[in-house]
Design an enzyme around this catalytic site. Structure first.
Site, PDB file in Angstrom:
ATOM      1  N   ASP A  33      -2.099  11.529   2.372  1.00 56.27           N
ATOM      2  CA  ASP A  33      -1.884  11.536   0.733  1.00 56.27           C
ATOM      3  C   ASP A  33      -3.005  11.673   0.136  1.00 56.27           C
ATOM      4  O   ASP A  33      -4.254  11.757   1.008  1.00 56.27           O
ATOM      5  CB  ASP A  33      -1.095  10.219   0.421  1.00 56.27           C
ATOM      6  CG  ASP A  33      -1.726   9.169   1.023  1.00 56.27           C
ATOM      7  OD1 ASP A  33      -2.871   9.057   1.807  1.00 56.27           O
ATOM      8  OD2 ASP A  33      -1.109   8.060   1.130  1.00 56.27           O
ATOM      9  N   ASP A  50       3.541  -3.625  -0.554  1.00 56.22           N
ATOM     10  CA  ASP A  50       5.030  -3.295  -1.068  1.00 56.22           C
ATOM     11  C   ASP A  50       5.787  -2.674   0.078  1.00 56.22           C
ATOM     12  O   ASP A  50       6.842  -2.354  -0.051  1.00 56.22           O
ATOM     13  CB  ASP A  50       4.973  -2.562  -2.277  1.00 56.22           C
ATOM     14  CG  ASP A  50       4.637  -1.192  -2.160  1.00 56.22           C
ATOM     15  OD1 ASP A  50       4.030  -0.871  -1.277  1.00 56.22           O
ATOM     16  OD2 ASP A  50       4.530  -0.581  -3.491  1.00 56.22           O
ATOM     17  N   HIS A  91       5.094   0.261   1.760  1.00 59.21           N
ATOM     18  CA  HIS A  91       4.974   1.676   1.607  1.00 59.21           C
ATOM     19  C   HIS A  91       4.229   2.455   2.848  1.00 59.21           C
ATOM     20  O   HIS A  91       3.260   1.640   3.333  1.00 59.21           O
ATOM     21  CB  HIS A  91       4.448   2.107   0.265  1.00 59.21           C
ATOM     22  CG  HIS A  91       3.008   2.110  -0.016  1.00 59.21           C
ATOM     23  ND1 HIS A  91       2.430   1.747  -1.248  1.00 59.21           N
ATOM     24  CD2 HIS A  91       1.726   2.049   0.768  1.00 59.21           C
ATOM     25  CE1 HIS A  91       1.234   1.712  -1.036  1.00 59.21           C
ATOM     26  NE2 HIS A  91       0.790   1.851  -0.164  1.00 59.21           N
ATOM     27  N   GLU A 119       6.463   4.862  -2.236  1.00 55.61           N
ATOM     28  CA  GLU A 119       6.722   3.667  -2.811  1.00 55.61           C
ATOM     29  C   GLU A 119       8.058   3.271  -2.655  1.00 55.61           C
ATOM     30  O   GLU A 119       9.033   3.862  -2.202  1.00 55.61           O
ATOM     31  CB  GLU A 119       6.422   3.722  -4.256  1.00 55.61           C
ATOM     32  CG  GLU A 119       4.907   3.893  -4.682  1.00 55.61           C
ATOM     33  CD  GLU A 119       3.900   2.820  -4.341  1.00 55.61           C
ATOM     34  OE1 GLU A 119       4.146   2.092  -3.593  1.00 55.61           O
ATOM     35  OE2 GLU A 119       2.793   2.876  -4.858  1.00 55.61           O
TER      36      GLU A 119
HETATM   37  C1  GLP Z   1      -2.845   3.228   0.229  1.00 54.90           C
HETATM   38  C2  GLP Z   1      -2.518   4.229   1.057  1.00 54.90           C
HETATM   39  C3  GLP Z   1      -1.665   3.933   2.278  1.00 54.90           C
HETATM   40  C4  GLP Z   1      -2.590   2.689   3.163  1.00 54.90           C
HETATM   41  C5  GLP Z   1      -2.483   1.617   2.058  1.00 54.90           C
HETATM   42  C6  GLP Z   1      -3.099   0.412   2.520  1.00 54.90           C
HETATM   43  O1  GLP Z   1      -1.858   2.755  -0.521  1.00 54.90           O
HETATM   44  N1  GLP Z   1      -1.732   5.467   0.627  1.00 54.90           N
HETATM   45  O2  GLP Z   1      -1.846   5.075   3.188  1.00 54.90           O
HETATM   46  O3  GLP Z   1      -1.863   2.666   4.219  1.00 54.90           O
HETATM   47  O4  GLP Z   1      -3.252   2.125   0.939  1.00 54.90           O
HETATM   48  O5  GLP Z   1      -4.580   0.241   2.577  1.00 54.90           O
HETATM   49  P1  GLP Z   1      -5.565  -0.807   3.095  1.00 54.90           P
HETATM   50  O6  GLP Z   1      -5.495  -0.406   4.602  1.00 54.90           O
HETATM   51  O7  GLP Z   1      -6.567  -0.455   2.470  1.00 54.90           O
HETATM   52  O8  GLP Z   1      -4.796  -2.140   2.852  1.00 54.90           O
END
Ligand code: GLP
Length: 260
Positions: free
Chosen positions: A67, A136, A138, A143
């Protein structure tokens, strides 16, 4: 789904790095699916370390990131282009033309998303997809409410995701509202999937994803439909799992299981 609880974050990073190394040893021109966020940082550090030791060669590897934020130039320190370059790509020998990250600044998102999907197919599909998880539930930026058959497309971020990710920006208003993300359907076509999560903040999402019903309200729960997903957790992220004892038992008994 296989659930593996690591003793320390370093153990989780090295187990995930071993997954990548196994794939590259079996197939030096493998296609890897990459994730951003704080969770895979230890894995990337470990991959860099193994590369510098001469144990991992990325010269034939192709990557696809999950992403990217819409509207951030690739030079923005919070863009996922910048993140990947800083934490992984500039330290390893991957040819720049083999790196794919969704564009957050294209003039035609629909056409770009179609191209991204085609490009994954042209490269033979993703051999190993690395994933984190949002609070959440995802994966990527899929989402709650995302179709479980969705493909790469533009998504509007949930308020909870904007709040979670605000810590990386100077203030909340700077967090982009839109993102481009591989779909849940795109992710599910990967041959192998490794999901990483640590910390108490992720415990509820992990329990819902691993033990809850398959639902578009927790897009990581769709991984229950995937034939080869391994979930690496630390103690805190595993703390809401009801089946924890069984998951540990499976790992304990693994060495004795018939190999063929
Ligand atoms: C973002 C990314 C996800 C990732 C998530 C969790 O939303 N799009 O791919 O898994 O953050 O991030 P973190 O690892 O910093 O908790």
């Amino acid at each position: 789904m296989e659930v593996i609880v690591a003793k320390t974050p370093a153990d989780m990073a090295s187990a995930a790095a071993r997954e990548v190394a196994n794939v590259l040893n079996a197939k030096p021109n493998a296609v890897l699916g990459m994730a951003t966020g704080s969770t895979p940082l230890g894995l990337y550090q470990e991959l860099v370390r193994l590369h510098k030791k001469g144990e991992l060669d990325f010269s034939h590897v192709t990557t696809f990131n999950l992403d990217e934020y819409v509207g951030l130039p690739i030079t923005h320190p919070q863009s996922y282009h910048y993140f990947m370059h800083e934490h992984l790509f500039r330290h390893i020998n991957i040819p720049p033309q083999n790196v794919h990250i969704p564009s957050g600044t294209t003039t035609n998102y629909r056409a770009f998303c179609e191209w991204y999907e085609q490009r994954i197919k042209q490269c033979g599909g993703i051999d190993l997809q690395i994933l984190g998880i949002g609070t959440d539930g995802h994966i990527g930026f899929n989402e709650p409410g995302s179709s479980l058959t969705s493909r790469t497309r533009l998504k509007t971020l949930a308020r909870q995701t904007i709040d979670d990710n605000a810590r990386f920006f100077k203030n909340r208003d700077e967090v982009p509202i839109y993102a481009i993300t591989m779909g849940v359907g795109t992710v599910l076509e990967s041959k192998e999937i490794v999901l990483l999560a640590n910390g108490k903040k992720k415990a509820e999402a992990i329990a819902a994803a691993v033990e809850g019903p398959v639902t578009s309200m927790i897009t990581a729960s769709a991984l229950q439909l995937h034939p080869s997903t391994r979930v690496y957790l630390d103690e805190e992220a595993a703390s809401h799992l009801k089946m924890r004892e069984y998951f540990d038992w499976v790992q304990e008994k693994k060495p004795g299981a018939p190999q063929a």
